[in-house]
Write an enzyme that holds these catalytic residues in place. Structure first.
Site, PDB file in Angstrom:
ATOM      1  N   ARG A   1      -3.212  13.639  -4.423  1.00 16.60           N
ATOM      2  CA  ARG A   1      -3.720  13.789  -5.789  1.00 16.60           C
ATOM      3  C   ARG A   1      -5.108  14.428  -5.770  1.00 16.60           C
ATOM      4  O   ARG A   1      -5.950  14.074  -4.955  1.00 16.60           O
ATOM      5  CB  ARG A   1      -3.776  12.429  -6.488  1.00 16.60           C
ATOM      6  CG  ARG A   1      -4.289  12.514  -7.928  1.00 16.60           C
ATOM      7  CD  ARG A   1      -3.968  11.275  -8.719  1.00 16.60           C
ATOM      8  NE  ARG A   1      -4.720  10.102  -8.302  1.00 16.60           N
ATOM      9  CZ  ARG A   1      -4.545   8.891  -8.816  1.00 16.60           C
ATOM     10  NH1 ARG A   1      -3.630   8.699  -9.758  1.00 16.60           N
ATOM     11  NH2 ARG A   1      -5.253   7.861  -8.383  1.00 16.60           N
TER      12      ARG A   1
ATOM     13  N   ASP B   1      -9.332   0.419 -15.876  1.00 15.23           N
ATOM     14  CA  ASP B   1      -9.316   0.999 -14.539  1.00 15.23           C
ATOM     15  C   ASP B   1      -8.494   2.290 -14.501  1.00 15.23           C
ATOM     16  O   ASP B   1      -8.470   2.978 -13.469  1.00 15.23           O
ATOM     17  CB  ASP B   1      -8.782  -0.007 -13.512  1.00 15.23           C
ATOM     18  CG  ASP B   1      -7.414  -0.545 -13.870  1.00 15.23           C
ATOM     19  OD1 ASP B   1      -7.325  -1.282 -14.872  1.00 15.23           O
ATOM     20  OD2 ASP B   1      -6.428  -0.230 -13.172  1.00 15.23           O
TER      21      ASP B   1
ATOM     22  N   GLY C   1       0.784  -1.228   0.000  1.00 15.79           N
ATOM     23  CA  GLY C   1       0.000   0.000   0.000  1.00 15.79           C
ATOM     24  C   GLY C   1       0.817   1.278   0.000  1.00 15.79           C
ATOM     25  O   GLY C   1       0.264   2.375   0.120  1.00 15.79           O
TER      26      GLY C   1
END
Length: 492
Positions: A174, A250, A124
């Site tokens: 982001r 995706d 992660g």
């Protein structure tokens, strides 16, 4: 004072099948290395407070700000043509949404903020190199006028991540109009959850296509709207020589923004078959394939929306095919219009497309630099002294000479002055792009020496890509043979 985020969250109000609630994993010693101050102000945030230690902790995921509702979004996707029914945010957590000064809802997401239920055995985390790459390239794309996610901040975590070796860890903040993807629709389609598809479509219409609310066939119109934005986006990519590198479903944003800057790159020498991604061994996402793949991805979206088109499947398919059928012509029109501007043509005449294609063919055959050829062509449009700099881009300069004679005859038939034509060409042909060797150089300086000076300077130069910037002229130069970057990596 406490750092305040004026969150107004909507996606986390959807059913819990759309996401997993998960908090960022705290890091050891966060340190802010870059804050995009103008973007912070535009989002209604206080940049001075974000630059404090408290701000760095929030941007690293160590502290969750008041009003946040952290989630990892669920989605599926076709990765290099192979369908994966469950992907999701494996190393990104959406803190929440704010309304910017233009009244647009924006996601604030931490990328590299720790494992989620979608991590698939990953850690992660993100390494510093990919974080800096995304910061540089996404902000460069914004300055070029191309729809894109943006970078608010980069923070080093004080920890290492293990890839091939131990690398400094980092988190990117982001900003996006949303993080909803074609793959988000696929996640529910593969589960045959038509109610969720409808809820998602209604959410997308309200958020990104509000003009479609109340129309007779909103879901047909939604597909047409997404097609139109992807046509525009991919045409803009090609017109600046950009290669996304991983055009999986995706990574195809419903909002029409460029998203997920992994093994992306800008071409140096023009080559329609150019591939940089180390994992794209078959060239699926090569430069010239991007329009075809864009349509392929949109076809997957259409398949997801079919249940919303009506109960008669054959009729629904026919209607979807009609909408998708507009892609080739609308893409060609957008791309050709852009090319006309790049070569300084204000009107359209028979033979223009052939003239432009002949230039591209000559560039490919002579390994001409894509960016500099068009920029120097703009110089030549205003002053014959600029011709030598265009010729220098070609291995065989006579290849340009033959073409230039026809081009001169063509532009002479238009009423604009040389100065007007040059100004117009310089407004669409950048002098500066994030060249791969430059991006790699700033990453090496930061990772190896904790030196962010080169990164700061590159970001500064790329913020004004259409200006000449004589003090930074070296940033226009293509790489020397020993500087060429032939492969780029996802960095995950």
């Amino acid at each position: 004072m406490t750092v305040h985020f004026p969150f107004q969250n909507s996606y986390s109000a959807l059913p819990d099948t759309f996401f997993a609630r998960v908090a960022p994993t705290p890091v050891a010693a966060p340190r802010l290395v870059k804050l995009n101050r103008p973007l912070a102000v535009h989002l209604g945030l206080d940049p001075d407070l974000l630059e404090t230690p408290e701000g760095a902790e929030i941007l690293a995921g160590k502290t969750v700000p008041a009003g946040a509702d952290p989630i990892a979004m669920a989605y599926a996707g076709h990765q290099f043509g192979q369908f994966v029914p469950q992907l999701g945010d494996g190393r990104a957590i959406l803190l929440g949404e704010v309304i910017d000064k233009d009244g647009v809802r924006r996601d604030i997401q931490l990328k590299g903020s720790g494992p989620t239920p979608f991590s698939r055995r990953g850690d992660g985390r993100a390494a510093l190199g990919p974080v800096l790459r995304e910061y540089v390239v996404s902000e460069a794309m914004y300055a070029l006028g191309i729809p894109t996610t943006r970078s608010l901040a980069a923070v080093v975590t004080g920890e290492h991540v293990i890839r091939e070796t131990a690398l400094p860890g980092a988190v990117l903040t982001r900003i996006a109009a949303s993080h909803i993807r074609v793959g988000t629709f696929q996640y529910f389609a593969v589960r045959r959850d038509t109610d969720a598809i409808r809820q998602l479509a209604d959410h997308v219409i309200a958020r990104h296509y509000p003009e479609l609310q109340g129309v007779e066939r909103p879901y047909h119109a939604l597909l047409a709207g997404v097609v139109a934005r992807q046509v525009d986006l991919v045409a803009r990519w090609l017109l600046v020589g950009f290669i996304h590198g991983v055009m999986n479903t995706d990574n195809t944003s419903i909002s029409g923004e460029t998203i997920d800057y992994g093994p992306c790159a800008f071409m140096d020498s023009y080559d329609p078959a150019q591939v940089f991604s180390s994992i794209d061994e078959m060239g699926r996402y090569a430069y010239a394939n991007q329009p075809r793949i864009g349509l392929w991805n949109l076809t997957r979206l259409a398949e997801c929306l079919l249940p919303l088109f009506g109960e008669e499947q054959e009729k629904a398919i026919e209607q979807a095919q009609e909408i998708l059928g507009a892609f080739p012509d609308t893409f060609s029109a957008a791309y050709q219009a852009g090319l006309h501007k790049k070569v300084g043509l204000f009107t359209k005449r028979d033979g223009d497309e052939a003239l432009i294609q002949d230039l591209l063919d000559a560039m490919a055959k002579n390994t001409a630099d894509f960016t500099l050829t068009f920029r120097r062509l703009g110089d030549a449009a205003g002053n014959d002294d600029g011709v030598a700099d265009v010729r220098a881009q070609f291995m065989d300069p006579t290849a340009f000479d033959d073409w230039a004679k026809r081009w001169r005859e063509r532009i002479a038939a238009e009423p604009q002055s040389a100065a007007q034509r040059q100004a117009a060409m310089h407004a669409v042909n950048p002098a500066f792009i994030p060249r791969n060797h430059r991006v790699e150089a700033v990453i090496r300086a930061a990772v190896d020496n904790d030196d962010y000076g080169p990164f700061e300077e590159l970001v500064k130069v790329l913020a004004k890509p259409y200006n000449d910037q004589p003090d930074y002229a070296a940033y226009q130069d293509p790489p020397l043979p020993d500087q060429r970057v032939l492969r780029t990596f996802c960095g995950t």
